[in-house]
Motif scaffolding. Structure first.
Motif, mmCIF file in Angstrom:
data_model
loop_
_atom_site.group_PDB
_atom_site.id
_atom_site.type_symbol
_atom_site.label_atom_id
_atom_site.label_comp_id
_atom_site.label_asym_id
_atom_site.label_seq_id
_atom_site.Cartn_x
_atom_site.Cartn_y
_atom_site.Cartn_z
ATOM 1 N N ASP A 50 9.379 1.067 2.376
ATOM 2 C CA ASP A 50 9.322 1.030 0.911
ATOM 3 C C ASP A 50 10.112 2.171 0.274
ATOM 4 O O ASP A 50 10.529 2.068 -0.882
ATOM 5 N N GLU A 51 10.357 3.249 1.013
ATOM 6 C CA GLU A 51 11.178 4.344 0.504
ATOM 7 C C GLU A 51 12.670 4.014 0.591
ATOM 8 O O GLU A 51 13.469 4.543 -0.184
ATOM 9 N N LEU A 52 13.027 3.149 1.519
ATOM 10 C CA LEU A 52 14.427 2.767 1.708
ATOM 11 C C LEU A 52 14.806 1.510 0.927
ATOM 12 O O LEU A 52 15.947 1.367 0.498
ATOM 13 N N ILE A 53 13.852 0.609 0.775
ATOM 14 C CA ILE A 53 14.085 -0.664 0.090
ATOM 15 C C ILE A 53 13.069 -0.760 -1.065
ATOM 16 O O ILE A 53 11.915 -1.130 -0.842
ATOM 17 N N PRO A 54 13.480 -0.429 -2.286
ATOM 18 C CA PRO A 54 12.532 -0.414 -3.402
ATOM 19 C C PRO A 54 11.827 -1.754 -3.665
ATOM 20 O O PRO A 54 10.715 -1.760 -4.191
ATOM 21 N N ALA A 55 12.437 -2.861 -3.284
ATOM 22 C CA ALA A 55 11.811 -4.170 -3.508
ATOM 23 C C ALA A 55 10.584 -4.381 -2.624
ATOM 24 O O ALA A 55 9.761 -5.253 -2.902
ATOM 25 N N VAL A 56 10.440 -3.588 -1.556
ATOM 26 C CA VAL A 56 9.277 -3.697 -0.674
ATOM 27 C C VAL A 56 8.119 -2.932 -1.322
ATOM 28 O O VAL A 56 8.205 -1.724 -1.551
ATOM 29 N N LEU A 57 7.043 -3.649 -1.637
ATOM 30 C CA LEU A 57 5.899 -3.061 -2.321
ATOM 31 C C LEU A 57 4.825 -2.566 -1.365
ATOM 32 O O LEU A 57 3.975 -1.770 -1.750
ATOM 33 N N THR A 58 4.861 -3.029 -0.121
ATOM 34 C CA THR A 58 3.871 -2.620 0.878
ATOM 35 C C THR A 58 4.229 -1.223 1.376
ATOM 36 O O THR A 58 5.313 -1.020 1.931
ATOM 37 N N PRO A 59 3.320 -0.245 1.210
ATOM 38 C CA PRO A 59 3.637 1.117 1.638
ATOM 39 C C PRO A 59 3.440 1.332 3.138
ATOM 40 O O PRO A 59 2.754 0.560 3.810
ATOM 41 N N ASN A 60 4.063 2.383 3.627
ATOM 42 C CA ASN A 60 3.841 2.907 4.983
ATOM 43 C C ASN A 60 4.239 1.995 6.139
ATOM 44 O O ASN A 60 3.665 2.091 7.220
#
Length: 183
Positions: A50-60
């Motif tokens: 999620d830090e590399l791909i902002p569209a990913v909402l699932t953390p960690n």
């Protein structure tokens, strides 16, 4: 001895000094006369998906250092071809790549089993004949794939367990010190 082909694991020799590959296990995804590529499966990257791909909402969601080539690219392997179309089967039941937009949607809706997918930044690549040269120098030990180990999140144990799975002669290598002169 296994031969170079998609789905083979390259286990770094205990004394391999290259900092990119020391004590690593690489899943070979393609091997042709023009060259080879794969992903280091046991070295976690310092950022999450999620830090590399902002569209990913699932953390960690962990990302692994796939290798030193094209560190601005994200790749993935998975075991869900029924959910992610367009992947290339590198070993029965194990796929590289596919429709990334679908992956993001499945992650964001919680419909993807995170034990069946692994993400990488960059990849490991070899030019024509380079990997064969490294094999003749005994830099790598070839092994058959172990799917549960491949998708393991315990990256500290993947290298050791890969050697131990090859039998007694290799199992003892898993305990070799990194620098035998310090022993």
């Amino acid at each position: 001895m296994d031969t170079l082909a998609p789905g083979i694991l390259l286990i770094a020799d205990p004394f391999l000094k290259d900092p990119n590959f020391a004590r690593t296990v690489v899943l070979l995804c393609e091997h042709q006369e023009e060259g080879s590529f794969g992903f280091v499966v046991n070295r976690q990257f310092d950022q999450r998906l999620d830090e590399l791909i902002p569209a990913v909402l699932t953390p960690n969601i962990p990302v692994y250092f796939g290798g030193p080539v094209q560190m601005d690219t994200i790749h993935f392997i998975h075991q869900v071809p029924d959910l992610i179309e367009g992947g290339f089967e590198v070993f029965p039941g194990i796929y590289w790549g596919g429709d990334f937009a679908t992956v993001v949607e499945l992650l964001n809706t919680g419909a993807l089993d995170l034990q069946k997918i692994k993400f990488f930044i960059g990849y490991s690549g070899w030019s024509s004949g380079q990997l064969e040269g490294e094999l003749s120098e005994k830099s790598w030990i070839l092994s058959r794939i172990n799917p549960p180990l491949l998708f393991s999140r315990d990256e500290q144990e993947i290298w050791k367990q890969s050697l131990q799975n090859m039998g007694h002669n290799f199992a003892m290598m898993a305990n070799f010190p990194i620098d035998p002169s310090l022993n």
